[in-house]
Structures are given as C-alpha cells and as structure tokens.
Design a protein around this motif. Sequence first.
Motif, PDB file in Angstrom:
ATOM      1  N   PHE A  25       0.319   4.912 -10.917  1.00  0.00           N
ATOM      2  CA  PHE A  25       0.778   5.983 -11.773  1.00  0.00           C
ATOM      3  C   PHE A  25       2.198   5.673 -12.210  1.00  0.00           C
ATOM      4  O   PHE A  25       2.989   5.151 -11.445  1.00  0.00           O
ATOM      5  N   SER A  26       2.548   5.999 -13.433  1.00  0.00           N
ATOM      6  CA  SER A  26       3.904   5.796 -13.927  1.00  0.00           C
ATOM      7  C   SER A  26       4.535   7.135 -14.232  1.00  0.00           C
ATOM      8  O   SER A  26       3.876   8.047 -14.731  1.00  0.00           O
ATOM      9  N   THR A  33       6.787   2.720 -10.948  1.00  0.00           N
ATOM     10  CA  THR A  33       5.342   2.700 -10.801  1.00  0.00           C
ATOM     11  C   THR A  33       5.022   2.955  -9.339  1.00  0.00           C
ATOM     12  O   THR A  33       5.605   2.331  -8.455  1.00  0.00           O
ATOM     13  N   LEU A  34       4.130   3.870  -9.098  1.00  0.00           N
ATOM     14  CA  LEU A  34       3.741   4.206  -7.736  1.00  0.00           C
ATOM     15  C   LEU A  34       2.365   3.635  -7.452  1.00  0.00           C
ATOM     16  O   LEU A  34       1.460   3.748  -8.258  1.00  0.00           O
ATOM     17  N   GLY A  35       2.184   3.015  -6.311  1.00  0.00           N
ATOM     18  CA  GLY A  35       0.898   2.456  -5.949  1.00  0.00           C
ATOM     19  C   GLY A  35       0.266   3.210  -4.795  1.00  0.00           C
ATOM     20  O   GLY A  35       0.958   3.726  -3.932  1.00  0.00           O
ATOM     21  N   LYS A  36      -1.022   3.268  -4.788  1.00  0.00           N
ATOM     22  CA  LYS A  36      -1.752   3.896  -3.690  1.00  0.00           C
ATOM     23  C   LYS A  36      -1.676   2.953  -2.499  1.00  0.00           C
ATOM     24  O   LYS A  36      -1.914   1.762  -2.638  1.00  0.00           O
ATOM     25  N   SER A  63      -6.834  -9.776  -6.546  1.00  0.00           N
ATOM     26  CA  SER A  63      -6.173  -9.768  -7.855  1.00  0.00           C
ATOM     27  C   SER A  63      -5.227  -8.578  -7.995  1.00  0.00           C
ATOM     28  O   SER A  63      -4.488  -8.488  -8.959  1.00  0.00           O
ATOM     29  N   ARG A  64      -5.235  -7.695  -7.023  1.00  0.00           N
ATOM     30  CA  ARG A  64      -4.312  -6.559  -6.989  1.00  0.00           C
ATOM     31  C   ARG A  64      -3.582  -6.529  -5.650  1.00  0.00           C
ATOM     32  O   ARG A  64      -3.630  -5.552  -4.904  1.00  0.00           O
ATOM     33  N   GLY A  65      -2.911  -7.606  -5.328  1.00  0.00           N
ATOM     34  CA  GLY A  65      -2.094  -7.663  -4.127  1.00  0.00           C
ATOM     35  C   GLY A  65      -2.875  -7.962  -2.863  1.00  0.00           C
ATOM     36  O   GLY A  65      -3.956  -8.542  -2.889  1.00  0.00           O
ATOM     37  N   GLY A  81       1.869  -2.712  -6.476  1.00  0.00           N
ATOM     38  CA  GLY A  81       2.586  -1.709  -7.242  1.00  0.00           C
ATOM     39  C   GLY A  81       3.831  -1.191  -6.555  1.00  0.00           C
ATOM     40  O   GLY A  81       4.383  -0.182  -6.960  1.00  0.00           O
ATOM     41  N   ASP A  82       4.272  -1.857  -5.501  1.00  0.00           N
ATOM     42  CA  ASP A  82       5.509  -1.462  -4.836  1.00  0.00           C
ATOM     43  C   ASP A  82       6.597  -2.488  -5.140  1.00  0.00           C
ATOM     44  O   ASP A  82       6.323  -3.511  -5.763  1.00  0.00           O
TER      45      ASP A  82
END
Length: 140
Positions: A25-26, A33-36, A63-65, A81-82
């Motif tokens: 979420f931005s 940017t916040l990541g779950k 592909s997403r960390g 996203g952190d």
Amino acid sequence: MKYLFFFLITSFTINCFPQNQPYTFSLVNENVTLGKTISDKPLSNTITDIITIGDSIIWLGTSRGVSLSKNNGNTWINFYGDPTFGADNISAIGYHQGIFWCATANQEKTSTGDELPAGTGLKFTSDFGETWKSIPQPID
C-alpha cells in the motif's frame, strides 16, 4: 432479494480471486510503501530457491522478496516492501553456519527497451530476520 444477490456475488468474487488482493500500500503524497509482513502464505508463487533447516524452518527466495516460515509453512513472515528489501526480487539464497544469505536483484531497462535483471547486493541475517545487514552490489 437484491441485497442477497449482491452479497452472494461479492462473496463469490472475494473467494474465487484471492490473489487479486493487494499486499503493498502507498500513502498519498508520501514516498512510503508499506508491505504485509505476516501471512498464511508467501507473497509470491514464483519461487527461485528453497532452504529447509531442521524440522520446521523454511526459507523461500521469491520474485517478491524472502519468505520465512518457522512452523512448517503454517504461517509466513514476508520480507518485501520494507526499507531493507524494497521491491527487489531474490536471485539466490543460502544458509551457512547460522547465517541466512540472499542475493537481490531488480529489472533495469536497456537502451533497446528490453528489461534485464541487475543485481542490487547481498543481505544477511543471523537471527531469522529480526535484523538484516546489507552489502552493496559488487562492481566487476
């Protein structure tokens, strides 16, 4: 009757398309940017590497960390996203003498408009992701 129909359609859509739910979420007018971070599943179904440690620890490079489960995959801690990982994907992971390592990369456009992976560095943790240290990408 209209409300019942609306409820059924909405419930069906949410249950049939769960991967369409956002995970980052931005904030408006801010560069944040916040990541779950905790989920019942990894953030990505594109897995580049898997490491298991003992009977219950699973590390995934995706592909997403990085995703970590400490309970045989029942729940996951996702690092994406952190500030440490940003939007980088993981090109390789490793574990040696109590230290988890990952190589990070992202996509860069070439002069012809193609996208190629470009390394962004190494990250490592010795406390199962509580703290991370980064090493910048070495230049050849």
